[in-house]
Design an enzyme around this catalytic site. Structure first.
Site, mmCIF file in Angstrom:
data_model
loop_
_atom_site.group_PDB
_atom_site.id
_atom_site.type_symbol
_atom_site.label_atom_id
_atom_site.label_comp_id
_atom_site.label_asym_id
_atom_site.label_seq_id
_atom_site.Cartn_x
_atom_site.Cartn_y
_atom_site.Cartn_z
ATOM 1 N N HIS A 15 -0.466 10.951 5.539
ATOM 2 C CA HIS A 15 -1.689 10.246 5.172
ATOM 3 C C HIS A 15 -1.451 8.743 5.131
ATOM 4 O O HIS A 15 -0.309 8.271 5.108
ATOM 5 C CB HIS A 15 -2.194 10.709 3.803
ATOM 6 C CG HIS A 15 -2.913 12.021 3.833
ATOM 7 N ND1 HIS A 15 -2.252 13.224 3.867
ATOM 8 C CD2 HIS A 15 -4.240 12.319 3.849
ATOM 9 C CE1 HIS A 15 -3.136 14.218 3.892
ATOM 10 N NE2 HIS A 15 -4.345 13.692 3.870
ATOM 11 N N LYS B 42 -3.360 6.590 -0.244
ATOM 12 C CA LYS B 42 -3.590 7.874 -0.902
ATOM 13 C C LYS B 42 -2.702 7.959 -2.136
ATOM 14 O O LYS B 42 -1.487 7.775 -2.053
ATOM 15 C CB LYS B 42 -3.296 9.032 0.052
ATOM 16 C CG LYS B 42 -3.581 10.407 -0.556
ATOM 17 C CD LYS B 42 -3.509 11.506 0.493
ATOM 18 C CE LYS B 42 -3.718 12.879 -0.129
ATOM 19 N NZ LYS B 42 -5.017 12.996 -0.816
#
Length: 275
Positions: free
Chosen positions: A164, A168
């Site tokens: 990600h 995040k």
């Protein structure tokens, strides 16, 4: 659908990257309309959320107080829905507040613990209020998870890698955790030991579930949301991978969840359970 029957929607985290996509999706969808937008970015308070999202004026200002916006939703002729894409630290209280006001939560924020999800499920059932918590709203991810469950019947060795963007906040991702939970439904133990492992650096082998499924988290700028599930047996590797290149890919799942949650009286965890 008549205007009276249109679903009123509140978006919490409306100025975030996912929130802006939800604003555009709700504004374009039939049978629902935006009644409130909440965000904590001081420089955006009071601005029109449609302008911020890039879809034109919607005459809905961004406000900072969730409860006051939930009150707006309760004044509509149809029970409202709150879509939450915020931060793991606040999502539990956000969902409890929505249920307390009789507004049905659709939650894409990850980071809730199993205990918190269980508590919210009990609270929703007591209030006879539907709720949907989905670690991932991508149809492609749901298909990957279903394929992984089939593969798990034939492979004893599996590891999960999720990648990600570096903004995040939680790791492993909710999608990776949900995938491991689904694999645990097939077998209660994976990856039988071949040697005694020693980590030269703590965490080198990733996190590990009770079923001995390893999960590895990568965080880098340039990534969006990606997951691999690798199965291995002598002489072969079976790889399942899903890549997200645009947050718009999540919106059909979000819109579906907004429609489906109005039919529920309990909490549902996982988009696959409403498809």
């Amino acid at each position: 659908m008549s205007a009276e029957a249109s679903i009123p929607v509140v978006i919490n985290g409306a100025a975030g990257k996912m929130g802006r996509e939800v604003v555009k999706a709700v504004a374009a969808a039939e049978g629902m309309h935006l009644v409130g937008a909440v965000d904590r970015s001081p420089e955006l308070i009071g601005q029109d959320v449609g302008v911020v999202a890039g879809c034109g004026e919607l005459e809905i200002p961004i406000l900072s107080d969730l409860q006051s916006v939930l009150v707006l939703a309760t004044q509509e002729p149809v029970q409202g829905v709150m879509v939450d894409f915020t931060h793991p630290k606040g999502v539990y209280e956000n969902v409890r507040s929505a249920i307390a006001y009789g507004v049905r939560p659709v939650v894409g924020t990850t980071g809730l613990t199993p205990e918190q999800i269980s508590d919210l499920a009990a609270f929703a059932e007591k209030a006879s209020t539907g709720a949907i918590i989905a670690p991932n709203f991508s149809i492609g991810v749901i298909l990957l998870q279903q394929a992984a469950m089939q593969a798990a019947k034939y492979f004893d060795h599996v590891e999960i890698i999720e990648l990600h963007h570096n903004q995040k906040a939680d790791a492993p991702s909710g999608t990776a955790i949900k995938t491991a939970e689904m694999l645990a439904e097939i077998k209660n133990q994976y990856n039988p030991a071949q040697v005694k492992e020693t980590e030269q650096l703590p965490g080198a082998r990733g996190s590990c579930t009770a079923e001995n499924i390893r999960m590895h988290s990568v965080r880098l700028p340039g990534l969006l949301a990606h997951q691999e599930v690798l199965f291995g047996s002598p002489g072969q590797i079976y790889t399942l991978r899903h890549d997200t290149s645009d947050r718009a890919s999540f919106m059909p799942g979000v819109v579906l969840a907004i429609r489906k949650v109005t039919e529920l009286k309990t909490l549902v965890y996982g988009l696959e359970n409403i498809l």
